[in-house]
Design an enzyme around this catalytic site. Structure first.
Site, PDB file in Angstrom:
ATOM      1  N   LYS A 176       0.942  -1.299  -0.055  1.00  0.00           N
ATOM      2  CA  LYS A 176      -0.057  -0.114  -0.042  1.00  0.00           C
ATOM      3  C   LYS A 176       0.896   1.280  -0.109  1.00  0.00           C
ATOM      4  CE  LYS A 176      -4.111  -1.860   1.930  1.00  0.00           C
ATOM      5  NZ  LYS A 176      -5.374  -1.750   3.107  1.00  0.00           N
ATOM      6  N   ASP A 190     -10.195   2.834   1.838  1.00  0.00           N
ATOM      7  CA  ASP A 190     -10.326   2.353   3.240  1.00  0.00           C
ATOM      8  C   ASP A 190     -11.201   3.093   4.239  1.00  0.00           C
ATOM      9  OD1 ASP A 190      -9.335  -0.291   2.636  1.00  0.00           O
ATOM     10  OD2 ASP A 190      -7.471   0.151   3.379  1.00  0.00           O
ATOM     11  N   GLY A 248      -5.215   1.825  17.822  1.00  0.00           N
ATOM     12  CA  GLY A 248      -4.550   1.385  16.549  1.00  0.00           C
ATOM     13  C   GLY A 248      -3.547   2.532  15.761  1.00  0.00           C
ATOM     14  N   GLY A 295      -1.644   1.722  12.754  1.00  0.00           N
ATOM     15  CA  GLY A 295      -1.254   1.118  11.408  1.00  0.00           C
ATOM     16  C   GLY A 295      -1.887   1.794  10.180  1.00  0.00           C
TER      17      GLY A 295
HETATM   18  P1  NDP Z   1      -0.939  -2.944  10.915  1.00  0.00           P
HETATM   19  O1  NDP Z   1      -0.007  -4.236  10.975  1.00  0.00           O
HETATM   20  O2  NDP Z   1      -0.606  -1.689   9.848  1.00  0.00           O
HETATM   21  O3  NDP Z   1      -1.372  -2.229  12.185  1.00  0.00           O
HETATM   22  C1  NDP Z   1      -1.861  -3.117  13.391  1.00  0.00           C
HETATM   23  C2  NDP Z   1      -1.976  -2.326  14.357  1.00  0.00           C
HETATM   24  O4  NDP Z   1      -2.633  -3.154  15.546  1.00  0.00           O
HETATM   25  C3  NDP Z   1      -0.979  -1.452  15.025  1.00  0.00           C
HETATM   26  O5  NDP Z   1      -1.534  -0.370  15.588  1.00  0.00           O
HETATM   27  C4  NDP Z   1      -0.364  -2.281  16.245  1.00  0.00           C
HETATM   28  O6  NDP Z   1       0.213  -1.696  17.380  1.00  0.00           O
HETATM   29  C5  NDP Z   1      -1.817  -2.976  16.802  1.00  0.00           C
HETATM   30  N1  NDP Z   1      -1.800  -4.162  17.490  1.00  0.00           N
HETATM   31  C6  NDP Z   1      -1.486  -5.459  16.770  1.00  0.00           C
HETATM   32  N2  NDP Z   1      -1.363  -6.264  17.777  1.00  0.00           N
HETATM   33  C7  NDP Z   1      -1.524  -5.842  19.083  1.00  0.00           C
HETATM   34  C8  NDP Z   1      -1.648  -6.003  20.216  1.00  0.00           C
HETATM   35  N3  NDP Z   1      -1.413  -7.418  20.458  1.00  0.00           N
HETATM   36  N4  NDP Z   1      -1.641  -5.350  21.258  1.00  0.00           N
HETATM   37  C9  NDP Z   1      -1.978  -3.779  20.901  1.00  0.00           C
HETATM   38  N5  NDP Z   1      -1.868  -3.608  19.662  1.00  0.00           N
HETATM   39  C10 NDP Z   1      -1.811  -4.411  18.907  1.00  0.00           C
HETATM   40  O7  NDP Z   1      -2.311  -3.561  10.509  1.00  0.00           O
HETATM   41  P2  NDP Z   1      -3.723  -2.738   9.640  1.00  0.00           P
HETATM   42  O8  NDP Z   1      -3.813  -1.402  10.087  1.00  0.00           O
HETATM   43  O9  NDP Z   1      -3.486  -2.942   8.026  1.00  0.00           O
HETATM   44  O10 NDP Z   1      -5.010  -3.555   9.864  1.00  0.00           O
HETATM   45  C11 NDP Z   1      -5.391  -3.757  11.291  1.00  0.00           C
HETATM   46  C12 NDP Z   1      -6.718  -4.460  11.206  1.00  0.00           C
HETATM   47  O11 NDP Z   1      -7.738  -3.695  10.225  1.00  0.00           O
HETATM   48  C13 NDP Z   1      -6.621  -5.873  10.682  1.00  0.00           C
HETATM   49  O12 NDP Z   1      -7.426  -6.714  11.406  1.00  0.00           O
HETATM   50  C14 NDP Z   1      -6.977  -5.960   9.363  1.00  0.00           C
HETATM   51  O13 NDP Z   1      -7.629  -6.942   8.903  1.00  0.00           O
HETATM   52  C15 NDP Z   1      -8.387  -4.750   9.293  1.00  0.00           C
HETATM   53  N6  NDP Z   1      -8.774  -4.061   8.108  1.00  0.00           N
HETATM   54  C16 NDP Z   1      -9.810  -3.925   7.961  1.00  0.00           C
HETATM   55  C17 NDP Z   1     -10.216  -3.439   6.776  1.00  0.00           C
HETATM   56  C18 NDP Z   1     -11.858  -3.317   6.398  1.00  0.00           C
HETATM   57  O14 NDP Z   1     -12.269  -3.038   5.267  1.00  0.00           O
HETATM   58  N7  NDP Z   1     -12.530  -3.708   7.350  1.00  0.00           N
HETATM   59  C19 NDP Z   1      -9.228  -2.568   5.679  1.00  0.00           C
HETATM   60  C20 NDP Z   1      -7.891  -2.777   6.088  1.00  0.00           C
HETATM   61  C21 NDP Z   1      -7.645  -3.462   7.365  1.00  0.00           C
HETATM   62  P3  NDP Z   1       1.691  -1.641  17.372  1.00  0.00           P
HETATM   63  O15 NDP Z   1       2.023  -0.372  16.414  1.00  0.00           O
HETATM   64  O16 NDP Z   1       2.106  -1.316  18.589  1.00  0.00           O
HETATM   65  O17 NDP Z   1       2.355  -2.493  16.586  1.00  0.00           O
END
Ligand code: NDP
Length: 286
Positions: free
Chosen positions: A71, A107, A132, A134
């Site tokens: 992306k 998104d 979050g 990400g």
């Molecule tokens: P990223 O990997 O870019 O970001 C993940 C985020 O989750 C970060 O903020 C990370 O925190 C946090 N995180 C993960 N595990 C933990 C944990 N155990 N404890 C605390 N924080 C945690 O992923 P995306 O942003 O791409 O995706 C996030 C979610 O959104 C996914 O489930 C994805 O499937 C969903 N999604 C849904 C869409 C939709 O259309 N419904 C579209 C795109 C994504 P840290 O920075 O601390 O690592």
């Protein structure tokens, strides 16, 4: 008149991509709209991304989606970005416009459309807490700011990533956005919170028993809880929120609407939304 056997091509580039359900949703929509379009789910390694984009141009693709891990990496291979994609710093949808690849990000718009249309919540003037920082969080945050939320609080485990997102969006927009490091043992919500969003991947299959550490007892009665996680659609967070009498919005809504917006961008035709919703539900829920 001669028959036209040539299909219009779009698709998705990613790795791993085999389990991405978007193709089923878009193909169902093309069939319902009577369009001779195809959506290809294509495995593309990071080192091949530039060649894949050039190949799509050579084969007259009308556009394509990007998923993990392309992306951000796709941006240098494009000819321009929409305002949203520029603000978000990532692209999930590309469209060919007069010989140029233009990057968009649907998104966050998909999330907002779900909030407005499925949940009946207008984000303007609302106080939002988003967990979050990400890719999904970035897209949602940018659109919430463009929709004039009154306050956006970003809560994230990694301070570096959370602060980075907040500082970047604050510099670019001047919006009222703040970062809060995830409190130990759990997040307590400000009593004026209107919307809580989980944009972390906590609760995503197969870790379906997991839930972000947030104290739902602190949630005010009218608050809505939204989850970006779409697999499963009924996350532990949403189940617990409903058990407390709170309204909820699942991640399927965001996923369908980002596809609806993409369909309309590419084809210029109104998307058959119900067909798309049903196709996605059939894939993910059965
Ligand atoms: P990223 O990997 O870019 O970001 C993940 C985020 O989750 C970060 O903020 C990370 O925190 C946090 N995180 C993960 N595990 C933990 C944990 N155990 N404890 C605390 N924080 C945690 O992923 P995306 O942003 O791409 O995706 C996030 C979610 O959104 C996914 O489930 C994805 O499937 C969903 N999604 C849904 C869409 C939709 O259309 N419904 C579209 C795109 C994504 P840290 O920075 O601390 O690592």
């Amino acid at each position: 008149m001669a028959k036209n056997y040539q299909a219009e091509i779009v698709g998705v580039f990613g790795t791993p991509v085999a389990e991405n359900p978007t193709g089923a949703m878009q193909e169902a929509a093309f069939a319902a709209a009577g369009l001779n379009w195809r959506y290809l789910t294509l495995e593309v390694q990071p080192s091949e991304l530039g060649r894949a984009v050039d190949g799509a141009r050579a084969m007259s693709f009308r556009g394509f989606n990007l998923t993990i891990p392309h992306k951000v990496a796709v941006i240098p291979h494009l000819d321009g970005l929409s305002r949203e994609a520029e603000l978000i710093g990532a692209v999930n949808t590309v469209k060919m416009v007069r010989g140029k690849w233009i990057g968009e990000n649907t998104d966050g718009r998909g999330f907002l459309r779900g909030l407005r249309d499925d949940a009946g919540v207008d984000p303007a003037g609302k106080r939002v807490v988003m967990m979050g920082a990400g890719g999904a969080a970035r897209a949602i945050a940018a659109e919430l700011i463009l929709a004039d939320v009154a306050r956006l609080t970003v809560v994230n485990r990694s301070v570096h990533r959370g602060l980075g997102l907040v500082q970047d969006l604050k510099t670019k927009t001047g919006a009222n956005i703040e970062f809060v490091e995830w409190p130990d043992p759990c997040l307590s919500l400000p009593e004026d919170t209107d919307v809580l969003v989980n944009a972390t991947s906590i609760g995503l299959y197969p870790n379906v028993e997991a839930m972000p550490e947030v104290d739902l007892r602190s949630a005010p009665a009218g608050m809505i809880v939204c989850d970006a996680v779409f697999n499963p659609a009924e996350t532990m967070l949403l189940g617990n929120a409903r058990a407390r009498g709170l309204r909820t919005l699942d991640g399927l809504s965001m996923l369908v609407y980002q596809g609806v917006i993409g369909f309309e961008l590419w084809t210029g035709v109104k998307a058959p939304e119900k067909v798309m919703k049903d196709a996605l539900k059939a894939e993910l829920i059965g």
